[in-house]
Design a protein around this motif. Structure first.
Motif, PDB file in Angstrom:
ATOM      1  N   ASP A 283     -41.224 -60.144  77.846  1.00  0.00           N
ATOM      2  CA  ASP A 283     -41.826 -60.741  76.422  1.00  0.00           C
ATOM      3  C   ASP A 283     -42.709 -61.494  76.396  1.00  0.00           C
ATOM      4  N   VAL A 284     -43.083 -62.432  77.333  1.00  0.00           N
ATOM      5  CA  VAL A 284     -44.484 -63.342  76.771  1.00  0.00           C
ATOM      6  C   VAL A 284     -45.695 -62.746  77.141  1.00  0.00           C
ATOM      7  N   ALA A 285     -45.713 -61.220  77.301  1.00  0.00           N
ATOM      8  CA  ALA A 285     -47.042 -60.311  77.727  1.00  0.00           C
ATOM      9  C   ALA A 285     -47.993 -60.756  78.663  1.00  0.00           C
ATOM     10  N   MET A 286     -46.737 -61.171  80.074  1.00  0.00           N
ATOM     11  CA  MET A 286     -47.545 -61.782  81.574  1.00  0.00           C
ATOM     12  C   MET A 286     -48.454 -59.728  81.781  1.00  0.00           C
ATOM     13  N   PRO A 287     -49.542 -60.187  82.138  1.00  0.00           N
ATOM     14  CA  PRO A 287     -51.120 -59.262  82.175  1.00  0.00           C
ATOM     15  C   PRO A 287     -49.826 -57.698  83.421  1.00  0.00           C
ATOM     16  N   GLY A 288     -49.969 -56.926  82.881  1.00  0.00           N
ATOM     17  CA  GLY A 288     -49.381 -55.696  83.584  1.00  0.00           C
ATOM     18  C   GLY A 288     -48.074 -55.932  83.785  1.00  0.00           C
ATOM     19  N   SER A 289     -47.872 -56.608  82.398  1.00  0.00           N
ATOM     20  CA  SER A 289     -45.667 -55.896  82.326  1.00  0.00           C
ATOM     21  C   SER A 289     -46.126 -54.948  81.462  1.00  0.00           C
ATOM     22  N   GLN A 290     -45.283 -54.502  81.106  1.00  0.00           N
ATOM     23  CA  GLN A 290     -45.346 -52.712  80.435  1.00  0.00           C
ATOM     24  C   GLN A 290     -43.773 -52.782  79.573  1.00  0.00           C
ATOM     25  N   PRO A 291     -43.498 -52.129  78.223  1.00  0.00           N
ATOM     26  CA  PRO A 291     -42.530 -51.747  77.725  1.00  0.00           C
ATOM     27  C   PRO A 291     -41.552 -51.021  77.628  1.00  0.00           C
ATOM     28  N   LEU A 292     -40.142 -51.209  77.977  1.00  0.00           N
ATOM     29  CA  LEU A 292     -39.120 -50.707  78.319  1.00  0.00           C
ATOM     30  C   LEU A 292     -38.087 -49.939  77.863  1.00  0.00           C
ATOM     31  N   PHE A 293     -38.271 -49.079  76.469  1.00  0.00           N
ATOM     32  CA  PHE A 293     -37.580 -48.804  75.517  1.00  0.00           C
ATOM     33  C   PHE A 293     -35.814 -48.664  76.067  1.00  0.00           C
ATOM     34  N   GLN A 294     -34.950 -49.472  75.644  1.00  0.00           N
ATOM     35  CA  GLN A 294     -33.695 -50.101  75.863  1.00  0.00           C
ATOM     36  C   GLN A 294     -32.737 -48.652  74.666  1.00  0.00           C
ATOM     37  N   PRO A 295     -32.547 -47.548  74.955  1.00  0.00           N
ATOM     38  CA  PRO A 295     -31.984 -46.559  74.381  1.00  0.00           C
ATOM     39  C   PRO A 295     -30.518 -47.138  73.396  1.00  0.00           C
ATOM     40  N   ASP A 296     -29.730 -48.346  74.216  1.00  0.00           N
ATOM     41  CA  ASP A 296     -28.883 -48.593  73.822  1.00  0.00           C
ATOM     42  C   ASP A 296     -29.193 -49.148  72.135  1.00  0.00           C
ATOM     43  N   THR A 297     -30.229 -49.612  71.578  1.00  0.00           N
ATOM     44  CA  THR A 297     -30.499 -50.468  70.634  1.00  0.00           C
ATOM     45  C   THR A 297     -30.457 -49.408  69.462  1.00  0.00           C
ATOM     46  N   LEU A 298     -30.951 -48.209  70.189  1.00  0.00           N
ATOM     47  CA  LEU A 298     -30.501 -46.798  69.035  1.00  0.00           C
ATOM     48  C   LEU A 298     -29.362 -46.534  67.800  1.00  0.00           C
TER      49      LEU A 298
END
Length: 620
Positions: free
Chosen positions: A136-151
């Protein structure tokens, strides 16, 4: 910006300390450095001291929020002070010789437990910066993980808007730098959205401009998933506080086709979309609570250019937060563009802003285009594949949409279209559910389930709208839930209305009991006991007593009686109802308190006038 030393970088990455010499704090406008510090401390487990600071900031943020009613009053005062006269909106929907074109982009927060690309919980009223993941705060090395429930709520929203769900959609990066977007880009679905080609039908009862007739259809070009930004709160001294709880919240962006021609229709469209999203439980909250925001694209052209197919240069007005603001901002921008063109100038494509109390839009920046945002497919996220089985299941379980429910309220219960729409719009769907709860209890108490008589339903609707509205205006919030319960239990309001419908208590006593329940002076389930304790039961006077009062109030009212005589002789077309109610008021004041029913007084008085006094006047 100067280089950051290795020591400063080490303290930032390892223990979350931010130097005040860096760009996060210094500069204009300055950003309070502790906000990012607070975010990272929460990620690693904040100390009690940091939690106390966050609670203090939360209280300060809450103190800066003005109720919408106060903002509207401030707007009216500012307009009066400016000396400018505001046209009636009904007469200000079009300018002769000019054609308006409006397209709308609506951003709505989805009803989900998790953010779009991180497992952090969604938060709306919690302590600032208390639900923040590394990504959320773009920490170096962090990756997005799509949450399927939001669909799930996203697809429900698209289906409610009549869209076709795309089997495969993809995420893109929209690049721009602002302090509320830590990564320097927003993840959205620009090229391949998950839904396309929808439509929303607006009827006259939705509040469209009269020139649009009884019905108008607005096309939806696409609906896309995207992440929200941080919440910025301005503070004195050119300081801004950031709450990263909102970063990454899942949004749907609803983009219309440029088919709206009148400001009132644009406001009606946004209101209808809010209703649709609420009816399928896709949205958490509406415009009033900040859960839905609208950007409007406005252009004008001369009426004789309509056949060319070319639209005028458009400007975008960002972040409109009320239905009234949508209509007012469009009117102001339309008039500004017309004035520029009539003066021989050129309308520039730009992004503009609108504030409560304004009479004009204001320039924010030049209009960005596709090249400015440098859209590109997000390399860290794969495609989103939505199965037909999921779409079919959600479509079959959508439930009743607003138009069908309004028709049912009007046909089954005899409500007006205005009352039906008001019930559905209030409290994010909680008020209509409260009405159904009250109505169910009332019908059981009266033994009227399935009855064709609709008076009890109209009585319940009137009290759920107007009497409860008075409580929320004069006192604190009703605390209405989505399940249709509030500080006044539905069973207690039904009990009050049951006695009122049977004419066992007067309307004044019923209102006093409502206040008693609201303030906790009448215990839950104790309406009948409160009536007994206060000897509040209605003991109506006899028909003969009503007649004696009617005879008394008519004496000396020769001029009033002359109005009835002129109606009887055909000299005036309209029955003098106002004069009749004037005499009814005199009867109510002259008779014994709490022992008279206005309807009975009106019935007896009308009969006496038509059966006794008018024949005598005609004969004389």
């Amino acid at each position: 910006m100067s280089c950051v030393s290795t020591a400063d970088l080490s303290r930032y990455l390892l223990i979350g300390q931010v130097s005040r010499r860096g760009c996060l704090y210094a500069g204009s406008p300055r950003i309070a450095a502790y906000t990012l510090f607070r975010s990272i401390r929460q990620i690693r487990g904040a100390s009690s001291h940091a939690a106390t600071l966050a609670q203090v900031s939360a209280r300060a943020v809450a103190a800066t929020v003005s109720p919408l009613r106060k903002q509207l009053k401030d707007e009216a005062r500012a307009l009066k002070a400016s000396g400018k006269k505001k046209k009636n909106k009904a007469d200000n929907q079009a300018v002769p010789g000019w054609e308006l074109t409006v397209g709308i982009e609506i951003h709505a927060q989805l009803n989900t437990a998790r953010k779009l690309f991180s497992p952090a919980a969604t938060s709306f009223n919690d302590v600032p910066n208390s639900h923040v993941a590394l990504f959320d705060v773009a920490m170096p090395g962090s990756q997005p993980l799509f949450q399927p429930d939001t669909l799930i709520p996203a697809v429900r929203a698209a289906l409610a808007l009549g869209c076709a769900i795309q089997p495969v959609s993809r995420f893109d990066r929209k690049h721009y730098f602002h302090w509320d977007q830590p990564a320097g880009y927003q993840i959205t679905q620009y090229y391949e959205p998950f839904a396309r080609d929808g439509r929303v039908v607006l009827h006259a009862r939705d509040g469209i401009a009269p020139a649009d007739g009884d019905r108008v259809e607005i096309g939806i070009r696409q609906v896309q998933l995207e992440q929200d930004t941080a919440k910025t709160t301005a503070q004195p001294g050119n300081v801004h506080w950031l709450d990263f709880n909102r970063v990454g919240l899942p949004l749907v962006e609803i983009i219309t086709r440029p088919q709206i021609r009148h400001p009132a229709t644009a406001a009606a469209f946004v209101r209808k979309v809010q209703m649709l999203l609420g009816s399928v439980d896709a949205c958490v909250s509406g415009m009033e609570a900040g859960g839905l925001r609208a950007d409007v694209n406005v252009s004008v052209r001369r009426a004789d250019e309509a056949g060319t197919g070319r639209l005028g240069t458009r400007t975008e007005i960002k972040n409109l937060s009320s239905f009234k603001a949508v209509e007012d901002a469009i009117i102001a921008e339309r008039d500004r563009q017309i004035a520029v063109l009539e003066a021989g100038g050129v309308v520039e494509g730009e992004t503009r802003g609108w504030s409560l109390g304004s009479t004009e839009t204001r320039r924010l920046r030049g209009k960005e285009g596709e090249a400015d945002y440098r859209y590109m497919p997000d390399p860290d996220l794969g495609p989103v594949v939505i199965g037909e089985d999921l779409v079919s299941h959600l479509a079959s379980s959508t439930g009743v949409l607003p138009d069908a429910e309004v028709d049912s309220l009007m046909d089954t219960y005899g409500l007006s279209s205005k009352d039906a729409l008001s019930l559905m719009l209030l409290d994010d769907g909680g008020r209509i559910q409260y009405f159904y709860n009250v109505l169910g209890e009332l019908e059981r108490g009266l033994g009227l389930a399935g009855a064709s008589d609709q008076r009890h339903a109209r009585l319940a609707a009137n009290w759920c709208l107007h009497e409860l509205g008075k409580l929320s205006d004069l006192s604190s919030d009703l605390c209405m839930t989505r399940d249709g319960e509030c500080r006044i239990p539905s069973a207690d309001l039904a009990a009050i209305l049951s006695h009122l419908h049977r004419q066992e208590i007067t309307a004044r006593v019923a209102k006093d009991l409502l206040w008693g329940v609201f303030r906790g002076e009448v215990s839950v389930g104790g309406v009948a006991q409160a009536i007994d304790a206060g000897s509040l039961w209605f003991h109506e006077i006899s028909e003969q007593d009503y007649s004696r009062l009617a005879d008394a109030v008519v004496q000396g009212e020769d001029r009033v009686m002359g109005e009835f005589l002129r109606f009887k002789q055909g000299k005036v077309k309209a029955y003098p109802q106002g004069k009749l109610m004037f005499l009814v008021g005199k009867m109510m004041r002259a008779g014994p308190e709490q022992q008279m029913d206005p309807a009975s007084a009106e019935r007896v008085l009308r009969a006496r006038i038509e059966g006794v006094y008018l024949p005598a006047l005609v004969a004389s």
